[in-house]
Scaffold this motif. Structure first.
Motif, PDB file in Angstrom:
ATOM      1  N   PRO A  33       0.835  -1.201   0.000  1.00  0.00           N
ATOM      2  CA  PRO A  33       0.000   0.000   0.000  1.00  0.00           C
ATOM      3  C   PRO A  33       0.873   1.256   0.000  1.00  0.00           C
ATOM      4  O   PRO A  33       1.991   1.228   0.513  1.00  0.00           O
ATOM      5  CB  PRO A  33      -0.769  -0.088   1.334  1.00  0.00           C
ATOM      6  CG  PRO A  33      -0.622  -1.500   1.788  1.00  0.00           C
ATOM      7  CD  PRO A  33       0.700  -1.950   1.264  1.00  0.00           C
ATOM      8  N   THR A  57       0.526   5.931  -0.031  1.00  0.00           N
ATOM      9  CA  THR A  57      -0.232   7.174  -0.268  1.00  0.00           C
ATOM     10  C   THR A  57       0.759   8.302  -0.617  1.00  0.00           C
ATOM     11  O   THR A  57       1.086   8.488  -1.774  1.00  0.00           O
ATOM     12  CB  THR A  57      -1.150   7.557   0.921  1.00  0.00           C
ATOM     13  OG1 THR A  57      -0.415   7.521   2.139  1.00  0.00           O
ATOM     14  CG2 THR A  57      -2.341   6.638   1.015  1.00  0.00           C
ATOM     15  N   GLY A  58       1.301   9.004   0.397  1.00  0.00           N
ATOM     16  CA  GLY A  58       2.121  10.200   0.101  1.00  0.00           C
ATOM     17  C   GLY A  58       3.546   9.924  -0.320  1.00  0.00           C
ATOM     18  O   GLY A  58       4.259  10.817  -0.768  1.00  0.00           O
ATOM     19  N   ARG A  59       4.045   8.714  -0.138  1.00  0.00           N
ATOM     20  CA  ARG A  59       5.385   8.279  -0.575  1.00  0.00           C
ATOM     21  C   ARG A  59       6.522   8.988   0.162  1.00  0.00           C
ATOM     22  O   ARG A  59       7.595   9.189  -0.403  1.00  0.00           O
ATOM     23  CB  ARG A  59       5.548   8.444  -2.090  1.00  0.00           C
ATOM     24  CG  ARG A  59       4.483   7.722  -2.861  1.00  0.00           C
ATOM     25  CD  ARG A  59       4.594   7.916  -4.340  1.00  0.00           C
ATOM     26  NE  ARG A  59       5.768   7.241  -4.892  1.00  0.00           N
ATOM     27  CZ  ARG A  59       6.078   7.243  -6.172  1.00  0.00           C
ATOM     28  NH1 ARG A  59       5.317   7.885  -7.033  1.00  0.00           N
ATOM     29  NH2 ARG A  59       7.146   6.613  -6.612  1.00  0.00           N
ATOM     30  N   THR A  60       6.285   9.382   1.417  1.00  0.00           N
ATOM     31  CA  THR A  60       7.377  10.000   2.188  1.00  0.00           C
ATOM     32  C   THR A  60       8.032   9.005   3.143  1.00  0.00           C
ATOM     33  O   THR A  60       8.888   9.385   3.940  1.00  0.00           O
ATOM     34  CB  THR A  60       6.874  11.210   3.009  1.00  0.00           C
ATOM     35  OG1 THR A  60       5.917  10.740   3.963  1.00  0.00           O
ATOM     36  CG2 THR A  60       6.263  12.276   2.126  1.00  0.00           C
ATOM     37  N   GLY A  61       7.620   7.756   3.106  1.00  0.00           N
ATOM     38  CA  GLY A  61       8.145   6.727   4.014  1.00  0.00           C
ATOM     39  C   GLY A  61       9.663   6.682   3.970  1.00  0.00           C
ATOM     40  O   GLY A  61      10.272   6.858   2.907  1.00  0.00           O
ATOM     41  N   GLN A  92       6.953  16.985  10.020  1.00  0.00           N
ATOM     42  CA  GLN A  92       7.791  17.788   9.118  1.00  0.00           C
ATOM     43  C   GLN A  92       7.453  17.497   7.655  1.00  0.00           C
ATOM     44  O   GLN A  92       7.709  18.307   6.776  1.00  0.00           O
ATOM     45  CB  GLN A  92       9.260  17.447   9.392  1.00  0.00           C
ATOM     46  CG  GLN A  92      10.184  18.609   9.248  1.00  0.00           C
ATOM     47  CD  GLN A  92      11.627  18.212   9.512  1.00  0.00           C
ATOM     48  OE1 GLN A  92      11.918  17.126  10.012  1.00  0.00           O
ATOM     49  NE2 GLN A  92      12.541  19.098   9.187  1.00  0.00           N
ATOM     50  N   SER A  93       6.874  16.334   7.404  1.00  0.00           N
ATOM     51  CA  SER A  93       6.500  15.937   6.043  1.00  0.00           C
ATOM     52  C   SER A  93       5.092  16.395   5.685  1.00  0.00           C
ATOM     53  O   SER A  93       4.533  15.936   4.685  1.00  0.00           O
ATOM     54  CB  SER A  93       6.587  14.415   5.919  1.00  0.00           C
ATOM     55  OG  SER A  93       5.820  13.789   6.946  1.00  0.00           O
ATOM     56  N   THR A 109       1.537   4.642   9.684  1.00  0.00           N
ATOM     57  CA  THR A 109       2.886   4.648  10.282  1.00  0.00           C
ATOM     58  C   THR A 109       2.903   5.106  11.742  1.00  0.00           C
ATOM     59  O   THR A 109       3.981   5.242  12.323  1.00  0.00           O
ATOM     60  CB  THR A 109       3.822   5.590   9.489  1.00  0.00           C
ATOM     61  OG1 THR A 109       3.186   6.863   9.401  1.00  0.00           O
ATOM     62  CG2 THR A 109       4.121   5.064   8.102  1.00  0.00           C
ATOM     63  N   ILE A 150       3.772  11.233  14.063  1.00  0.00           N
ATOM     64  CA  ILE A 150       3.639  12.231  15.128  1.00  0.00           C
ATOM     65  C   ILE A 150       4.085  13.581  14.578  1.00  0.00           C
ATOM     66  O   ILE A 150       4.923  13.638  13.672  1.00  0.00           O
ATOM     67  CB  ILE A 150       4.454  11.828  16.378  1.00  0.00           C
ATOM     68  CG1 ILE A 150       3.939  12.563  17.612  1.00  0.00           C
ATOM     69  CG2 ILE A 150       5.939  12.076  16.176  1.00  0.00           C
ATOM     70  CD1 ILE A 150       4.385  11.934  18.922  1.00  0.00           C
ATOM     71  N   VAL A 180      -5.783   1.236   4.852  1.00  0.00           N
ATOM     72  CA  VAL A 180      -6.617   2.292   5.445  1.00  0.00           C
ATOM     73  C   VAL A 180      -7.260   3.090   4.311  1.00  0.00           C
ATOM     74  O   VAL A 180      -6.552   3.649   3.465  1.00  0.00           O
ATOM     75  CB  VAL A 180      -5.760   3.264   6.292  1.00  0.00           C
ATOM     76  CG1 VAL A 180      -6.637   4.305   6.972  1.00  0.00           C
ATOM     77  CG2 VAL A 180      -4.910   2.507   7.289  1.00  0.00           C
TER      78      VAL A 180
END
Ligand SMILES: Cc1cc2nc3c(=O)[nH]c(=O)nc-3n(C[C@H](O)[C@H](O)[C@H](O)COP(=O)(O)OP(=O)(O)OC[C@H]3O[C@@H](n4cnc5c(N)ncnc54)[C@H](O)[C@@H]3O)c2cc1C
Length: 492
Positions: free
Chosen positions: A88, A90-94, A154-155, A167, A170, A225
Motif C-alpha cells: 500500500p 499514499t504520500g510516498r514520504t516513508g 515535518q512531512s 505509520t 507524530i 486504510v
C-alpha cells in the motif's frame, strides 16, 4: 504452479494478473510504465541510489491507483486468492523501506487519488477524509473555519492521511495534541480477504480492546486504510508564544523537559538539540551550545501559565535567552515540501554527502544514557567514523514518563553509490537500535519499523511478541500484505 515466499499459491501469470487488475479498477487506473515501476520499488531509505538512477529490484508488476473502497476491497481479495503481494502507499514520504517491493509478484496499491474531504463537523469537532487527502490541504481547509487538526509532522506538505495513520506518525505539536493515535476517532480499513471494517466515531468506549490500534501503525502489513476521522481543535495562533534558550549540555535540556512536562504543563513544542544538531539548525546563534525551543499555544490563560513555567524551570539552570522571533522564523521553515526534496537531490548528486536519522524513545531515567552510549560507540567503534561530518540528536516529543531521541548523522560518501547503505546507513542505524534496546527503550519512536528494523521486532516486543505476530496470522494468513514490513520476511 509456483509457491511464493510464504507458501501461498501463485495461480496466475503476470499478464493475467495485470488483465484482471484492469478489469477490477479500469484500465486507466493500472500503470505498467517501466520508469514508474522502478521508482515505485524503493522509498527514501534508498534515496541515494535512487537519485543516481540505481534500482536493483524486484520491481512491482503494476501500480493500481484505487478510486474507491470497493476497488481496494476487490484488488485485495483478488491478490489474496492468487498469492499476489501488495504494497500500500499514499504520500510516498516513508523512510524505513515500507514502500520497498522486496518480493516478486508485487502490486503497489496507491490510495493517493482517494482524496476527498468527506465531512467537516465543527460541532462534534472531527473531520472525515479519504486516505489520499494531503494533511497540508486538510489543515488549510479547517483553518478557514478557525480549527486545526493539531497534526504537523515535518512531512506535512507531502504526507497523506492513510500513510500518516498507517505509520503511527507524530507531529511537531505533539506535547499538546499527541501523536496520530491520540487524534484518530474512527476509521475504515480493508483486510486482505476484502472485508471492509468501519470503526465508528465515538468519544470513548469500553466495548472490549481498542480495535483502532489493529489498524493504526500497521504499515500496510495487515490492512489498507481507506478513510480516517480525526479530531479538530480551536486554532488560536494569535496567542502563540515562542521561547528559545542556549544551554550547556543535553542532559540539562532533558531535565528541563522532564520537569515542565511532569509538572503538568503542555507546551505544544518542547525540544532540546545537542550542540552538534543545534549547530546545524541554528548556526547563526547557537555558538557551540545546546538549544532548547518551546512553543506555548492555546487559550491565552494557558499560554500565560505555560510560558511562566518554562521561564521558571529554565531560569534555574545556566542559560542564555534567544530572541523569540529567531525561533519563530526557524519553525516557519522547518517543513519539507517538494522544494527541499529537490534541493536535497541536487546536494546528493553534487557533493556525495548524505544525512539520515534514527528515532528512538525511552523513559526519562535512561534516555540520557542511551544518547551518550550511542555517541560513544559510534565514535570509538564505527570503522568509517572519519567520514562522519555530523553526529548528534534532539529530543522533540515528550511524555509523562519519558521522551524520544532523534539521532541525526551526516556523512561524506567514500564508496560507490550502491555501497552507501551497507557501509553507512545500516550499521549506524543498527548501533542506535542495539544501544536503545539494551537499555530498555523502544527502537522506533515514529517512522515505523519498515523493512530495515524488522529484524529487531521480536526483541522490541519480548514476551508480548506473540500478541503482535498473531495479528498477522489472523488478518493476513497468506502473507500478501507488505511482506517483510514489521515482521521479518519468512517469519509471519
Ligand atoms: C522530510 C520528511 C520528514 C518527516 N517528518 C516526519 C515527522 O515529523 N513525523 C513523522 O511521524 N514522520 C515523519 N516522516 C516520515 C513520513 O512522512 C511518515 O511516516 C508519514 O506518515 C508517511 O505518510 P505517507 O502518506 O507519505 O505514506 P507512504 O510513504 O506512502 O507509506 C508509508 C508506509 O505506510 C504504508 N501505507 C501508506 N498508505 C497506506 C494505507 N492507505 N493503508 C495502509 N498502509 C499504508 C506503506 O505501505 C508504508 O509502509 C518524515 C518523512 C520525510 C521524508
Amino acid at each position: 504452479m509456483n509457491l511464493n515466499w510464504n507458501g501461498a499459491k501463485e495461480t496466475m501469470d503476470t499478464t493475467a494478473i495485470i488483465e484482471r487488475l484492469r478489469e477490477i479498477a479500469g484500465p486507466e487506473r493500472v500503470d505498467t510504465d517501466e520508469r514508474l515501476l522502478r521508482e515505485a520499488s524503493v522509498d527514501r531509505f534508498k534515496k541515494y541510489t535512487a537519485v543516481h538512477g540505481i534500482y536493483d529490484g524486484p520491481f512491482p508488476i503494476a501500480i493500481v491507483r484505487a478510486g474507491s473502497t470497493e476497488q481496494v476491497a476487490a484488488v485485495l481479495a483478488f491478490a489474496n486468492e492468487h498469492g499476489v503481494n501488495i504494497v500500500p502507499r499514499t504520500g510516498r514520504t516513508g523512510t524505513e523501506g515500507g514502500l520497498e517491493t522486496s518480493f516478486e509478484r508485487t502490486v503497489v496499491l496507491d490510495g493517493s487519488e482517494m482524496d476527498e474531504i468527506v465531512h467537516v463537523d465543527p460541532v462534534d469537532m472531527q473531520v472525515t477524509v479519504q486516505c489520499g487527502v494531503s494533511l497540508e490541504l486538510l489543515e488549510e481547509r479547517v483553518r478557514e473555519l478557525g480549527l486545526t487538526t493539531g497534526h504537523s509532522p515535518q512531512s506535512k506538505p507531502l504526507a497523506q492521511m492513510g500513510g500518516l495513520v498507517a505509520t503511527r506518525s507524530i507531529g511537531q505539536f505533539s506535547t499538546l495534541y499527541g501523536g496520530i493515535e491520540d487524534m484518530v476517532v474512527g476509521l475504515e480499513a480493508v483486510f486482505p480477504d476484502g472485508t471492509v471494517g468501519r470503526i465508528k466515531n465515538v468519544p470513548r468506549r469500553a466495548a472490549g480492546p481498542d480495535i483502532r490500534h489493529v489498524v493504526i501503525g500497521n504499515e500496510g502489513a495487515l490492512c489498507f486504510v481507506t478513510e480516517v476521522t480525526v479530531k479538530l481543535f480551536k486554532y488560536q495562533p494569535e496567542n502563540n508564544r515562542f521561547h528559545g534558550y542556549l544551554l550547556d549540555d543535553v542532559r540539562t535540556g532533558i531535565e528541563i523537559l522532564r520537569e515542565i512536562v511532569t509538572n503538568g504543563f503542555r507546551p505544544s513544542v518542547a525540544r532540546v538539540y545537542s550542540e552538534q544538531d543545534a549547530a546545524q539548525h541554528f548556526s547563526h546563534f547557537a555558538g557551540g551550545k545546546c538549544v532548547a525551543v518551546f512553543l506555548a499555544e492555546g487559550p491565552a490563560g494557558l499560554v500565560e501559565a505555560t510560558s511562566a513555567e518554562i521561564e521558571r524551570v529554565v531560569g534555574r539552570q545556566p542559560h542564555e535567552r534567544v530572541a523569540p522571533e529567531l525561533i519563530r522564523e526557524w519553525f516557519d521553515n522547518l517543513n519539507w515540501g517538494p522544494d527541499k526534496i529537490r534541493a536535497e537531490h541536487e546536494t546528493m548528486l553534487a557533493e556525495r554527502h548524505l544525512g539520515y536519522t534514527t528515532e528512538v524513545a525511552a523513559n526519562w531515567s535512561v534516555i540520557g544514557d542511551i544518547y551518550e552510549a550511542v555517541i560513544a560507540r559510534i565514535t570509538k567503534e564505527y570503522p568509517h567514523f572519519q567520514d562522519i561530518t555530523m553526529l548528534g540528536g534532539h529530543s522533540s516529543h515528550s511524555y509523562q514518563t519519558g521522551t524520544n531521541m532523534y539521532f541525526v548523522y551526516d556523512y561524506d560518501i567514500d564508496c560507490e553509490p550502491r555501497e552507501e547503505i551497507t557501509k553507512y546507513h545500516i550499521p549506524l542505524n543498527a548501533i542506535i537500535v542495539e544501544e536503545t534496546l539494551a537499555r530498555g527503550g523502544s527502537m522506533v519512536h515514529h517512522h515505523g519499523i519498515g523493512k530495515y528494523r524488522a529484524q529487531w521486532t521480536e526483541e522490541e516486543h519480548g514476551s508480548a511478541y506473540p500478541i503482535l505476530r498473531k495479528l498477522k496470522e489472523v488478518y493476513d494468513p497468506n502473507g500478501i500484505m507488505n511482506p517483510g514490513t514489521i515482521f521479518p520476511a519468512g517469519n509471519r
